[in-house]
Design an enzyme around this catalytic site. Structure first.
Site, PDB file in Angstrom:
ATOM      1  N   LYS A   1      16.521 -53.723  -3.196  1.00 38.72           N
ATOM      2  CA  LYS A   1      15.069 -53.909  -3.223  1.00 38.72           C
ATOM      3  C   LYS A   1      14.358 -52.607  -3.583  1.00 38.72           C
ATOM      4  CE  LYS A   1      12.534 -53.823   0.781  1.00 38.72           C
ATOM      5  NZ  LYS A   1      11.440 -52.855   0.614  1.00 38.72           N
ATOM      6  N   ASN A   2      14.754 -51.518  -2.938  1.00 34.77           N
ATOM      7  CA  ASN A   2      14.015 -50.265  -3.123  1.00 34.77           C
ATOM      8  C   ASN A   2      14.303 -49.577  -4.448  1.00 34.77           C
ATOM      9  OD1 ASN A   2      12.781 -50.698  -0.721  1.00 34.77           O
ATOM     10  ND2 ASN A   2      13.852 -49.070   0.416  1.00 34.77           N
TER      11      ASN A   2
ATOM     12  N   ARG B   1       3.369 -52.127   0.528  1.00 36.57           N
ATOM     13  CA  ARG B   1       2.924 -50.757   0.273  1.00 36.57           C
ATOM     14  C   ARG B   1       3.498 -50.170  -1.006  1.00 36.57           C
ATOM     15  NH1 ARG B   1       1.008 -47.363   3.887  1.00 36.57           N
ATOM     16  NH2 ARG B   1       2.223 -45.810   2.788  1.00 36.57           N
TER      17      ARG B   1
ATOM     18  N   CYS C   1      -0.113 -49.614   8.805  1.00 36.20           N
ATOM     19  CA  CYS C   1       1.017 -50.530   8.717  1.00 36.20           C
ATOM     20  C   CYS C   1       1.794 -50.438  10.013  1.00 36.20           C
ATOM     21  CB  CYS C   1       1.872 -50.232   7.501  1.00 36.20           C
ATOM     22  SG  CYS C   1       3.334 -49.294   7.755  1.00 36.20           S
TER      23      CYS C   1
ATOM     24  N   ARG D   1       1.676 -43.676   7.531  1.00 40.08           N
ATOM     25  CA  ARG D   1       2.230 -43.606   6.173  1.00 40.08           C
ATOM     26  C   ARG D   1       1.217 -43.250   5.078  1.00 40.08           C
ATOM     27  NH1 ARG D   1       6.521 -48.550   5.589  1.00 40.08           N
ATOM     28  NH2 ARG D   1       7.334 -47.286   3.908  1.00 40.08           N
ATOM     29  N   PRO D   2       0.736 -42.034   5.080  1.00 41.77           N
ATOM     30  CA  PRO D   2      -0.225 -41.633   4.045  1.00 41.77           C
ATOM     31  C   PRO D   2       0.420 -41.504   2.652  1.00 41.77           C
ATOM     32  CG  PRO D   2       0.356 -39.773   5.426  1.00 41.77           C
ATOM     33  CD  PRO D   2       1.053 -40.956   6.010  1.00 41.77           C
ATOM     34  N   VAL D   3      -0.424 -41.365   1.618  1.00 43.55           N
ATOM     35  CA  VAL D   3       0.092 -41.188   0.251  1.00 43.55           C
ATOM     36  C   VAL D   3      -0.413 -39.872  -0.363  1.00 43.55           C
ATOM     37  CG1 VAL D   3       0.482 -43.635  -0.266  1.00 43.55           C
ATOM     38  CG2 VAL D   3      -1.786 -42.639  -0.680  1.00 43.55           C
ATOM     39  N   ASP D   4      -0.752 -38.911   0.527  1.00 49.68           N
ATOM     40  CA  ASP D   4      -1.325 -37.651   0.041  1.00 49.68           C
ATOM     41  C   ASP D   4      -0.406 -36.906  -0.937  1.00 49.68           C
ATOM     42  OD1 ASP D   4       0.197 -37.449   2.543  1.00 49.68           O
ATOM     43  OD2 ASP D   4      -0.146 -35.304   2.372  1.00 49.68           O
ATOM     44  N   GLN D   5       0.905 -37.020  -0.753  1.00 48.64           N
ATOM     45  CA  GLN D   5       1.820 -36.288  -1.639  1.00 48.64           C
ATOM     46  C   GLN D   5       1.847 -36.880  -3.048  1.00 48.64           C
ATOM     47  OE1 GLN D   5       3.209 -33.336  -0.648  1.00 48.64           O
ATOM     48  NE2 GLN D   5       1.866 -33.796   1.082  1.00 48.64           N
TER      49      GLN D   5
ATOM     50  N   ASP E   1      16.042 -46.911   7.582  1.00 47.41           N
ATOM     51  CA  ASP E   1      16.052 -48.367   7.389  1.00 47.41           C
ATOM     52  C   ASP E   1      17.260 -49.046   8.045  1.00 47.41           C
ATOM     53  OD1 ASP E   1      13.676 -48.218   6.044  1.00 47.41           O
ATOM     54  OD2 ASP E   1      14.506 -48.567   4.051  1.00 47.41           O
TER      55      ASP E   1
ATOM     56  N   ILE F   1      11.723 -40.024  10.710  1.00 52.55           N
ATOM     57  CA  ILE F   1      11.007 -40.264   9.445  1.00 52.55           C
ATOM     58  C   ILE F   1       9.649 -40.908   9.701  1.00 52.55           C
ATOM     59  CG2 ILE F   1      11.110 -41.345   7.151  1.00 52.55           C
ATOM     60  CD1 ILE F   1      13.296 -39.293   7.522  1.00 52.55           C
TER      61      ILE F   1
ATOM     62  N   ARG G   1      11.008 -60.601   3.192  1.00 54.48           N
ATOM     63  CA  ARG G   1      10.557 -59.559   2.263  1.00 54.48           C
ATOM     64  C   ARG G   1      11.745 -58.779   1.720  1.00 54.48           C
ATOM     65  NH1 ARG G   1       7.268 -55.325   4.662  1.00 54.48           N
ATOM     66  NH2 ARG G   1       7.825 -54.508   2.639  1.00 54.48           N
TER      67      ARG G   1
HETATM   68  C1  UD1 Z   1      10.678 -45.567   1.159  1.00 56.94           C
HETATM   69  C2  UD1 Z   1      11.335 -46.919   1.288  1.00 56.94           C
HETATM   70  C3  UD1 Z   1      11.424 -47.327   2.755  1.00 56.94           C
HETATM   71  C4  UD1 Z   1      12.116 -46.225   3.559  1.00 56.94           C
HETATM   72  C5  UD1 Z   1      11.465 -44.869   3.310  1.00 56.94           C
HETATM   73  C6  UD1 Z   1      12.223 -43.722   3.959  1.00 56.94           C
HETATM   74  C7  UD1 Z   1      10.729 -47.994  -0.804  1.00 56.94           C
HETATM   75  C8  UD1 Z   1       9.949 -49.048  -1.498  1.00 56.94           C
HETATM   76  N1  UD1 Z   1      10.558 -47.879   0.533  1.00 56.94           N
HETATM   77  O1  UD1 Z   1       9.350 -45.710   1.680  1.00 56.94           O
HETATM   78  O2  UD1 Z   1      12.165 -48.541   2.841  1.00 56.94           O
HETATM   79  O3  UD1 Z   1      12.016 -46.528   4.933  1.00 56.94           O
HETATM   80  O4  UD1 Z   1      11.402 -44.602   1.894  1.00 56.94           O
HETATM   81  O5  UD1 Z   1      13.539 -43.697   3.533  1.00 56.94           O
HETATM   82  O6  UD1 Z   1      11.509 -47.296  -1.398  1.00 56.94           O
HETATM   83  N2  UD1 Z   1       4.602 -39.284   3.784  1.00 56.94           N
HETATM   84  C9  UD1 Z   1       3.434 -38.529   3.816  1.00 56.94           C
HETATM   85  N3  UD1 Z   1       2.695 -38.420   2.669  1.00 56.94           N
HETATM   86  C10 UD1 Z   1       3.051 -39.032   1.500  1.00 56.94           C
HETATM   87  C11 UD1 Z   1       4.246 -39.798   1.475  1.00 56.94           C
HETATM   88  C12 UD1 Z   1       4.995 -39.885   2.627  1.00 56.94           C
HETATM   89  O7  UD1 Z   1       3.087 -37.963   4.851  1.00 56.94           O
HETATM   90  O8  UD1 Z   1       2.320 -38.898   0.492  1.00 56.94           O
HETATM   91  C13 UD1 Z   1       5.439 -39.399   5.010  1.00 56.94           C
HETATM   92  C14 UD1 Z   1       5.546 -40.823   5.508  1.00 56.94           C
HETATM   93  O9  UD1 Z   1       4.460 -41.169   6.339  1.00 56.94           O
HETATM   94  C15 UD1 Z   1       6.858 -40.770   6.251  1.00 56.94           C
HETATM   95  C16 UD1 Z   1       7.707 -39.806   5.395  1.00 56.94           C
HETATM   96  O10 UD1 Z   1       6.765 -39.058   4.652  1.00 56.94           O
HETATM   97  O11 UD1 Z   1       6.690 -40.239   7.519  1.00 56.94           O
HETATM   98  C17 UD1 Z   1       8.681 -40.467   4.436  1.00 56.94           C
HETATM   99  O12 UD1 Z   1       8.015 -41.470   3.714  1.00 56.94           O
HETATM  100  P1  UD1 Z   1       8.444 -41.948   2.260  1.00 56.94           P
HETATM  101  O13 UD1 Z   1       9.773 -41.400   1.898  1.00 56.94           O
HETATM  102  O14 UD1 Z   1       7.313 -41.701   1.325  1.00 56.94           O
HETATM  103  O15 UD1 Z   1       8.570 -43.533   2.463  1.00 56.94           O
HETATM  104  P2  UD1 Z   1       8.250 -44.600   1.386  1.00 56.94           P
HETATM  105  O16 UD1 Z   1       8.510 -44.019   0.035  1.00 56.94           O
HETATM  106  O17 UD1 Z   1       6.927 -45.226   1.659  1.00 56.94           O
END
Ligand code: UD1
Length: 421
Positions: free
Chosen positions: A22-23, A94, A118, A123-127, A309, A331, A401
């Protein structure tokens, strides 16, 4: 809403085919936005999430066709009618954020809803945003949407990006955006997950120049355009982990085929520690278990560490193991939602901060429980398989899902699970 009713206590025995990841499928489907030509994908799992991604893409004007038994999918983003990822879809998945990088690189603009809260933390997307800005994007937030633009007539430009933390979809979004940028992009502190490597392989088939995927430094030399390609999605390591833990918890003898054992090291080590007999081939894994599992402690970490996961599934196994296990979740915050439900089955678990202490009991006993997120649902299925009597799991749309027909596949191994509508 569908429920699962599980009669516990059966051993699992037989052979099971692992689905595509899936991922890996989700970012690779989003990569179709990077070219006018057709992207043909094999081994795409038939899941609610891949259907959501198909719906998202087709809403933008991408022609989406499934054939075979639905595992082959053709995507063609010839002309895009919209560059918007609406809230209604993003809130259910997401990973919709993965269209942001490709849209910006190809169309020069994107409007993607912010994911919001969620079940497993903020789970922010700032990066993602910080990296895209470094590539020259102009970003702002408008009415809950990320509005992104690059200067008219100009491509994104290569940059040196160091992410503050390891992010999987963040690395993928930036890698996709950089394929069409002018000049070289370096992503430091990149995620090393096999799904990132699979995306890079697909992008390179489409004419991109990506090196170093699988290490923490990815170098992308931008090209002017990408072309169509054909790609087979890798095997789902989390699905494999889930079935293997189920066997180790219930007892039995199961061989997974179309598996990718080289992506499962951390999980297989823990299964051995629990007392399972593990054998491997190039694309299969056999697990045999004839005893009560031993407790196994673990700490989640970015790949190649133990995957977050698979945390919930191992927690379920520890509920009936011999001894005390310490499970640390590093994580995500708030990723112990399954604990309250497992306690309803008689599990003895204490949570302190981001660590759960699990004291194994001889037996769980069936009850009605509620699924809260995808992997939590998987852990409840495992708990139901080992519990005495009947367990009913509500809200299993979470399970659908990420797992294809899970109950049918477990039943083929000897489980007794009914889907109740
Ligand atoms: C992906 C996987 C998810 C898995 C996760 C960690 C997909 C579709 N989903 O989720 O199944 O559980 O990796 O292996 O591939 N973070 C920030 N800012 C950001 C991005 C992330 O603070 O901009 C934090 C997140 O809140 C979290 C950590 O970084 O604490 C890791 O998150 P991330 O690796 O981004 O998870 P996803 O890519 O959403």
């Amino acid at each position: 809403m569908d429920k699962l009713r599980i009669r516990g206590g059966n051993r699992l025995q037989g052979t099971l085919q692992v689905a595509g990841a899936k991922n890996a499928a989700l970012p690779i489907m989003a990569a179709a936005l990077l070219t006018h030509d057709e992207l043909q994908l094999e081994n795409v799992p038939r899941l609610a999430d891949t259907a959501t991604m198909a719906r998202l893409l087709s809403g933008m004007g991408v022609a989406v066709e499934r054939d075979g038994q639905g595992q082959r999918i053709h995507l063609r983003a010839k002309d895009l009618a919209s560059v918007e990822a609406p809230y209604q879809l993003v809130k259910t998945m997401r990973a919709s954020i993965l269209v942001l990088g490709p849209l910006l690189a190809r169309q020069g603009e994107a409007r993607v809803s912010l994911p919001g809260g969620c079940a497993i933390g903020s789970r922010p997307v700032d990066q993602h945003l910080k990296g895209l800005q470094a590539l020259g994007a102009d970003l702002h937030i408008d009415q809950g949407y990320i509005v992104a633009r690059r200067s008219a007539g100009r491509r994104l430009r290569g940059a040196h990006i160091v992410t503050d933390l390891v992010t999987v979809t963040g690395t993928e979004n930036l890698m996709m955006a950089a394929t069409l940028a002018e000049g070289e992009t370096v992503i430091e502190n990149a995620a090393r997950e096999p799904e990132v490597v699979d995306l890079a392989a697909c992008l390179n088939r489409m004419g991109a120049r990506v090196r170093g995927a699988g290490s923490d430094r990815i170098v992308i030399e931008g090209v002017e355009r990408l072309h169509g390609a054909s790609h087979r999605i890798i095997s789902d390591r989390i699905e494999s982990a889930t079935f293997l833990v189920a066997v180790a918890a219930t007892g039995g003898d199961v061989t997974l085929v179309s598996a990718a054992p080289e992506t499962l090291d951390a999980v297989l080590d823990k299964l051995r520690e629990a007392g399972a007999d593990v054998q491997l081939g190039t694309d299969w894994v056999r697990v045999r278990m004839d005893r009560r599992p031993r407790a196994v402690s673990l700490r989640t970490a970015p790949y190649p560490g133990f995957p977050t996961d698979a945390q919930a599934q191992f927690l379920a196994l520890n509920c009936i193991a011999d001894g005390v296990a310490r499970i640390s979740e590093n994580i995500f915050e708030n990723r112990f939602m399954h604990v309250l439900e497992l306690q309803r089955l008689g599990a003895q678990i204490d949570i302190e901060g981001h660590t759960a202490m699990v004291r194994g009991v001889e037996q769980l006993s069936g009850a009605t429980v509620m699924a809260t997120d995808l992997r939590a649902s998987a852990s409840l299925v495992i708990a139901g398989l080992i519990a005495q009597g009947d367990t009913t799991i509500e809200r299993i749309y979470h399970l659908d899902r990420g797992y294809e027909a899970m109950e049918q596949r477990l039943n083929a191994l000897g489980a007794q699970i009914d889907r109740v509508r």
